[in-house]
Design a protein around this motif. Structure first.
Motif, PDB file in Angstrom:
ATOM      1  N   LYS A  45      -4.632  36.359 -33.009  1.00 24.70           N
ATOM      2  CA  LYS A  45      -5.426  35.485 -33.879  1.00 24.70           C
ATOM      3  C   LYS A  45      -5.318  34.028 -33.452  1.00 24.70           C
ATOM      4  CE  LYS A  45      -5.160  38.478 -37.873  1.00 24.70           C
ATOM      5  NZ  LYS A  45      -4.736  38.651 -39.262  1.00 24.70           N
ATOM      6  N   HIS A  46      -4.134  33.604 -33.033  1.00 23.28           N
ATOM      7  CA  HIS A  46      -3.951  32.207 -32.623  1.00 23.28           C
ATOM      8  C   HIS A  46      -4.786  31.882 -31.386  1.00 23.28           C
ATOM      9  CE1 HIS A  46      -0.991  34.587 -30.441  1.00 23.28           C
ATOM     10  NE2 HIS A  46      -0.922  33.620 -29.530  1.00 23.28           N
ATOM     11  N   ASN A  47      -4.911  32.829 -30.470  1.00 22.68           N
ATOM     12  CA  ASN A  47      -5.735  32.586 -29.279  1.00 22.68           C
ATOM     13  C   ASN A  47      -7.224  32.586 -29.612  1.00 22.68           C
ATOM     14  OD1 ASN A  47      -3.814  32.154 -27.260  1.00 22.68           O
ATOM     15  ND2 ASN A  47      -3.442  34.337 -27.060  1.00 22.68           N
ATOM     16  N   SER A  80     -11.911  28.678 -38.928  1.00 22.28           N
ATOM     17  CA  SER A  80     -11.032  29.779 -39.358  1.00 22.28           C
ATOM     18  C   SER A  80     -11.718  30.695 -40.369  1.00 22.28           C
ATOM     19  CB  SER A  80      -9.716  29.240 -39.917  1.00 22.28           C
ATOM     20  OG  SER A  80      -9.910  28.595 -41.134  1.00 22.28           O
ATOM     21  N   THR A  88      -3.204  28.385 -40.308  1.00 22.63           N
ATOM     22  CA  THR A  88      -1.813  28.249 -39.845  1.00 22.63           C
ATOM     23  C   THR A  88      -1.605  28.788 -38.432  1.00 22.63           C
ATOM     24  OG1 THR A  88      -1.284  30.335 -40.944  1.00 22.63           O
ATOM     25  CG2 THR A  88      -0.845  28.306 -42.169  1.00 22.63           C
ATOM     26  N   HIS A  89      -2.514  29.627 -37.950  1.00 22.43           N
ATOM     27  CA  HIS A  89      -2.387  30.174 -36.596  1.00 22.43           C
ATOM     28  C   HIS A  89      -2.624  29.118 -35.521  1.00 22.43           C
ATOM     29  CE1 HIS A  89      -1.665  34.464 -37.267  1.00 22.43           C
ATOM     30  NE2 HIS A  89      -2.343  34.272 -38.384  1.00 22.43           N
ATOM     31  N   TRP A  90      -3.230  27.987 -35.892  1.00 22.86           N
ATOM     32  CA  TRP A  90      -3.460  26.927 -34.908  1.00 22.86           C
ATOM     33  C   TRP A  90      -2.146  26.461 -34.281  1.00 22.86           C
ATOM     34  CZ3 TRP A  90      -6.502  24.811 -31.587  1.00 22.86           C
ATOM     35  CH2 TRP A  90      -6.178  23.566 -31.048  1.00 22.86           C
ATOM     36  N   LYS A  91      -1.088  26.380 -35.067  1.00 23.55           N
ATOM     37  CA  LYS A  91       0.205  25.883 -34.569  1.00 23.55           C
ATOM     38  C   LYS A  91       0.746  26.735 -33.429  1.00 23.55           C
ATOM     39  CE  LYS A  91       0.779  22.504 -37.508  1.00 23.55           C
ATOM     40  NZ  LYS A  91       0.409  21.187 -37.092  1.00 23.55           N
ATOM     41  N   ARG A  92       0.357  28.006 -33.377  1.00 22.77           N
ATOM     42  CA  ARG A  92       0.850  28.906 -32.333  1.00 22.77           C
ATOM     43  C   ARG A  92      -0.017  28.904 -31.079  1.00 22.77           C
ATOM     44  NH1 ARG A  92       1.148  34.565 -33.971  1.00 22.77           N
ATOM     45  NH2 ARG A  92       2.063  34.747 -31.910  1.00 22.77           N
ATOM     46  N   TYR A  93      -1.156  28.212 -31.145  1.00 22.66           N
ATOM     47  CA  TYR A  93      -2.077  28.232 -30.001  1.00 22.66           C
ATOM     48  C   TYR A  93      -1.528  27.413 -28.837  1.00 22.66           C
ATOM     49  CZ  TYR A  93      -6.141  27.571 -27.046  1.00 22.66           C
ATOM     50  OH  TYR A  93      -6.994  27.538 -25.963  1.00 22.66           O
TER      51      TYR A  93
END
Length: 137
Positions: A45-47, A80, A88-93
């Motif tokens: 999801k982050h990608n 999103s 919140t998945h942006w932080k993992r991108y």
């Protein structure tokens, strides 16, 4: 002698600012089926979210997202929602720097974009306004 600029700093910032109004977000950043098919090829999801944000930046204002820049919250929310991915998945991108670079390269190819190079510059200075086309040397 300093070069003359066409726009003031505030005018340049206005030209490249992200839209605030919902109808402008829809106009610039609503994904079509081809966009979603490309985005959904990403694993995780982050990608998918990061890839989609990069697509938005390339379309408008027409530049890659700087590595240290946080996208505007309203843009993240709009994207999103379309993808069904929490913000919140942006932080993992792009924890891996090569991920961001690989995504940028793929998107630029898909959009038919290229980086401005010395050969582009040389073509631009040879432009003849009286002709209907660019004349290479």
């Amino acid at each position: 002698m300093p070069r003359k600029t066409l726009f003031t700093l505030s005018e340049r910032e206005t030209l490249t600012a992200f839209p605030q109004e919902h109808h402008d977000l829809v106009r610039h950043y609503l994904f079509n089926d081809a966009d979603l098919a490309l985005i959904n090829q990403r694993r995780g999801k982050h990608n998918r979210l990061g890839f989609a944000i990069q697509l938005c930046y390339l379309r408008y204002p027409g530049k890659p997202i700087p590595p240290d820049e946080e996208p505007p919250a309203h843009l993240l929310s709009f994207v999103s929602e379309q993808l069904g991915v929490p913000v919140t998945h942006w932080k993992r991108y792009a924890i891996r720097k090569t991920t961001r670079r690989e995504h940028l390269t793929e998107l630029m190819n898909w959009l038919g974009m290229a980086s401005f190079t010395l050969s582009h510059f040389r073509l631009s200075v040879q432009y003849d306004p009286h002709q209907q086309f660019w004349t290479p040397s």
